[in-house]
Motif scaffolding. Structure first.
Motif, PDB file in Angstrom:
ATOM      1  N   HIS B 139      34.419  39.559  40.934  1.00 27.37           N
ATOM      2  CA  HIS B 139      34.758  40.575  41.934  1.00 27.37           C
ATOM      3  C   HIS B 139      34.257  41.941  41.502  1.00 27.37           C
ATOM      4  CE1 HIS B 139      37.064  38.368  44.861  1.00 27.37           C
ATOM      5  NE2 HIS B 139      37.623  37.673  43.881  1.00 27.37           N
ATOM      6  N   PHE B 141      31.712  42.637  39.432  1.00 28.08           N
ATOM      7  CA  PHE B 141      30.245  42.708  39.461  1.00 28.08           C
ATOM      8  C   PHE B 141      29.743  43.027  40.863  1.00 28.08           C
ATOM      9  CE2 PHE B 141      29.297  39.738  35.665  1.00 28.08           C
ATOM     10  CZ  PHE B 141      29.436  40.807  34.820  1.00 28.08           C
ATOM     11  N   LEU B 142      30.316  42.368  41.855  1.00 28.22           N
ATOM     12  CA  LEU B 142      29.805  42.531  43.215  1.00 28.22           C
ATOM     13  C   LEU B 142      30.683  43.451  44.032  1.00 28.22           C
ATOM     14  CD1 LEU B 142      28.718  38.942  43.189  1.00 28.22           C
ATOM     15  CD2 LEU B 142      27.201  40.727  43.986  1.00 28.22           C
ATOM     16  N   GLY B 143      31.602  44.167  43.381  1.00 27.29           N
ATOM     17  CA  GLY B 143      32.429  45.133  44.088  1.00 27.29           C
ATOM     18  C   GLY B 143      32.165  46.516  43.553  1.00 27.29           C
TER      19      GLY B 143
END
Lengths: 118, 176, 410
Positions: B139, B141-143
């Motif tokens: 979460h 890393f991609l948030g």
């Protein structure tokens, strides 16, 4: 977390003893009659010619570099893979961008012939 | 006083073993005259660091440390050594003309590090991480860390292209 | 395992606190794992010789014991009592460490395998990554052996093997990412649980094929057995090894192969799952025993397939091998990761609208069909691209790949 690694520690300690015990038993059982001819480096029955150092193909090194890069990429992709079902849709697009960028690097290497084994 | 096995400080014992690996390995890296041995000591040292991550409840980092450093970078270093040096060389000279210059620099660095370690208050939490840490990482890393995540990708491709470019010259020289 | 611990704890004995009981259970279970894996070797080597023998119209071992079953023990005695020569030029310490490290790395992989429901050594939430990480130690052992022997053939063999392992590890890791996406976890136990509806091999057949190919290469078995290409480099990285140290490399190889069979069964064939029966819901030991039998049947099927491959396929040439890995498997596995990620995200269930996938109503049956279709599509597209590129390009490596694939490149 520590609990889950406990078993690894115990198993590691036990596994460590296996080769040691094996070597000790073999050392007790086996004959020991060394002589210079026996201990020579094997080279199909003739005397060794020159140094062991043979020309090292640079190709091996290139493969190792690419491997390191993709290994690290995989490390970043694993958390993404675990969280995939709960991520918003735009995250998926960014993850694909992540992979495609690296794939470009691979394509560059391909074009340059770095992937080719002669 | 009866012997209570639950009082055995297992964490401390593991910590000392891992420290022995890490520091002993590090000393081996710089003191071994044989480059191949140095690289293997480095593996030992990195293995000790992976042990620290386990003690800090960072299992993912520990395994990544093993996979990337021992499984990939150590192999790359060993390849590089065999690539550049004669094998089984009678050991490198461990000093060169500038050894006297590096001595005060190392002393100063050591003093600074000791100072930092003593003055900074290290926030310590005995709490265990909650939930699935790998999921949280995904979460993150991609948030909130999306831009660094993409920058990593660019950095990796640059490293890949640069590495191929530099090593390629050698290949072409070999073939010519 | 937890139920066993709870049972002991129920005695309320002041000495048997929770950490002590857990440690005791480790001390019981760890030696079983550590000894069972090498002990399986006795069966594996016998099976290998018998199967290869039958394939080559021979009988295989038939003197030592009934059906030659004691052949492995005879070999063991031979290995232990043979003189063990260390070449004078070798680096003694590393030379002696390398086989041990190989054995350790192959046995340690068994720590994360779920044998029966709720019973495995270490349920790491990074189990899939762990098997890759521990495999790296084996690579290191090979490099150490090759270097320390100070022999041209050893060194050359080690380089070739390590380069091959690096090449095939990337597609393997990519298929592990695919499995992780399907299960939503890296824990081996969770991967097995996630297959209770449908095995991964049905929904992700391409991932399985890539995993198995890369796995056989990792283990260094035929047709990827450059490790011991006798006709080219004598015996590869263990040319100088004799006696029990050679035997230890053999142990490492067979245990590694056994572990790979376990991984294939756990990751793609549902582990201890029995088709159409939910054994994990059964109380008592019968469910566990059935699960273990189911797992072992799958494992030995893979072992048999690997021996069959060895008995029938010729060895890959190293250039074909490398080109096939880099120019076909790596791109295809990256492509597969992207495609599977998209499909799984489309079917992701969730109460939140921003999180739920647009097709989330079709879970799980729609997801299985979509994944299967996506896998087949990736195969078709990749083969098509290979044949097109190979036709127009001067790339000899790719042409060779196309030839291996059976795609015409005229």
């Amino acid at each position: 977390m520590l609990q889950e690694f406990e078993f690894l520690g115990v198993l590691g300690a036990i596994t460590l003893t296996i080769p040691v015990v094996t070597l000790i038993i073999a050392w007790l059982l086996r004959p020991k009659k060394p002589n210079p001819a026996k201990q020579e480096t094997y080279e199909s029955g003739i005397k060794t010619i020159g140094d062991t150092w043979v020309q090292f193909k640079a190709q091996y090194y290139i493969y190792a570099i690419i491997f390191v890069v993709f290994d690290i990429e995989a490390v970043f992709l694993f958390p993404f893979a675990v969280a995939l079902r709960q991520l918003p849709l735009y995250s998926l697009i960014w993850a694909i961008v992540f992979i495609v960028l690296l794939f470009d690097g691979l394509l560059y290497g391909w074009r340059k012939g770095a992937l080719h084994w002669n | 006083m009866p012997f209570d096995p639950s009082q055995i400080p297992i964490v401390q014992i593991v910590f000392f073993v891992m420290t022995a690996c890490a520091i002993g390995g590090a000393i081996g890296v710089v003191s071994s005259p044989n480059l191949f041995h140095s690289a293997l000591y480095l593996v030992l040292s990195l293995f000790g660091v992976a042990g620290y991550y386990v003690l800090l409840s960072a299992g993912f980092l520990a395994v990544v440390q093993l996979m990337v450093y021992v499984g990939a970078i150590a192999i790359l270093i060993l390849f590089a050594i065999m690539f550049a040096r004669r094998l089984m060389g009678q050991g490198e000279n461990q000093n060169n003309q500038q050894w006297w210059l590096s001595l005060p620099i190392v002393m100063i660095l050591f003093a600074v590090l000791v100072g930092v370690v003593n003055t900074v208050s290290w926030p310590v939490s005995g709490a265990e991480p909650t939930g699935d840490t790998v999921m949280e990482l995904g979460h993150a890393f991609l948030g909130s860390y999306l831009i660094p995540f993409e920058v990593v990708s660019i950095l990796l491709s640059v490293a890949l292209i640069g590495g191929i470019f530099l090593a390629r010259e050698k290949v072409e020289a070999e073939e010519a | 395992m937890q139920s066993l611990i709870d049972w002991v704890l129920s005695f309320q004995n002041p000495w048997l606190t929770e950490p002590i009981v857990r440690l005791l259970s480790h001390l019981v279970f760890a030696p079983i794992v550590a000894v069972a894996a090498p002990a399986a070797l006795i069966i594996l080597t016998w099976l290998e010789r018998k199967i290869i023998g039958r394939i080559q119209n021979r009988l295989g071992p038939n003197r030592a014991g009934p059906f030659g079953l004691f052949q492995a023990f005879a070999d063991m005695v031979k290995m232990f009592t043979k003189e063990d020569i260390t070449p004078a030029n070798a680096d003694r310490i590393i030379y002696n460490m390398a086989p041990g490290l190989g054995v350790i790395s192959s046995i340690m992989t068994f720590a994360v395998i779920p044998f029966v429901p709720g019973f495995l050594g270490a349920d790491l939430n990074v189990g899939l990554l762990y098997i890759v990480a521990i495999g790296g130690l084996g690579t290191l052992a090979i490099l150490m052996a090759g270097w320390s022997s100070n022999n041209k053939y050893s060194l050359l063999g080690a380089f070739r093997v390590v380069a091959m392992m690096l090449t095939y590890e990337i597609p393997m890791v990519m298929t592990l990412i695919v499995v992780t996406m399907a299960a939503g976890s890296m824990s081996m136990a969770a991967v097995v649980e996630a297959q209770s509806g449908m095995w991964n091999v049905v929904t992700l057949p391409l991932a399985f094929v890539i995993f198995f190919m890369a796995g056989v290469a990792e283990v260094g078995r035929s047709p990827f057995d450059l490790i011991e290409a006798e006709s080219e480099i004598i015996a590869g990285f263990h040319t100088e090894y004799s006696g029990i140290k050679f035997g230890m490399f053999m142990i490492a190889e067979y245990v590694h192969m056994f572990a790979l069979s376990f991984f294939a069964a756990v990751l793609f064939f549902g582990g201890w799952q029995v088709p159409f029966v939910d054994v994990s819901s059964w109380s008592g030991p019968i469910g566990s025993i059935l699960g273990l039998i189911s797992l072992l049947i799958k494992v030995f099927s893979f072992v048999f397939v690997m021996m069959w491959l060895r008995g029938t396929l010729p060895r890959f040439r190293i250039d074909h091998l490398q080109n096939f890995g880099w120019k076909f498997l790596v791109p295809v596995s990256l492509f597969l990761v992207i495609v599977v990620a998209v499909v799984i995200r489309m079917f992701a269930p969730g109460s939140d609208v921003s999180v739920a996938g647009p097709l989330s109503g079709l879970v799980p049956f729609g997801e299985w069909v979509a994944l299967l279709v996506a896998n087949v599509l990736v195969v078709v597209v990749s083969l098509f691209v290979v044949s097109r590129v190979a036709r127009s390009s001067q790339d000899k490596g790719l042409r060779a790949v196309a030839a291996i694939e059976g795609v015409s490149a005229k």
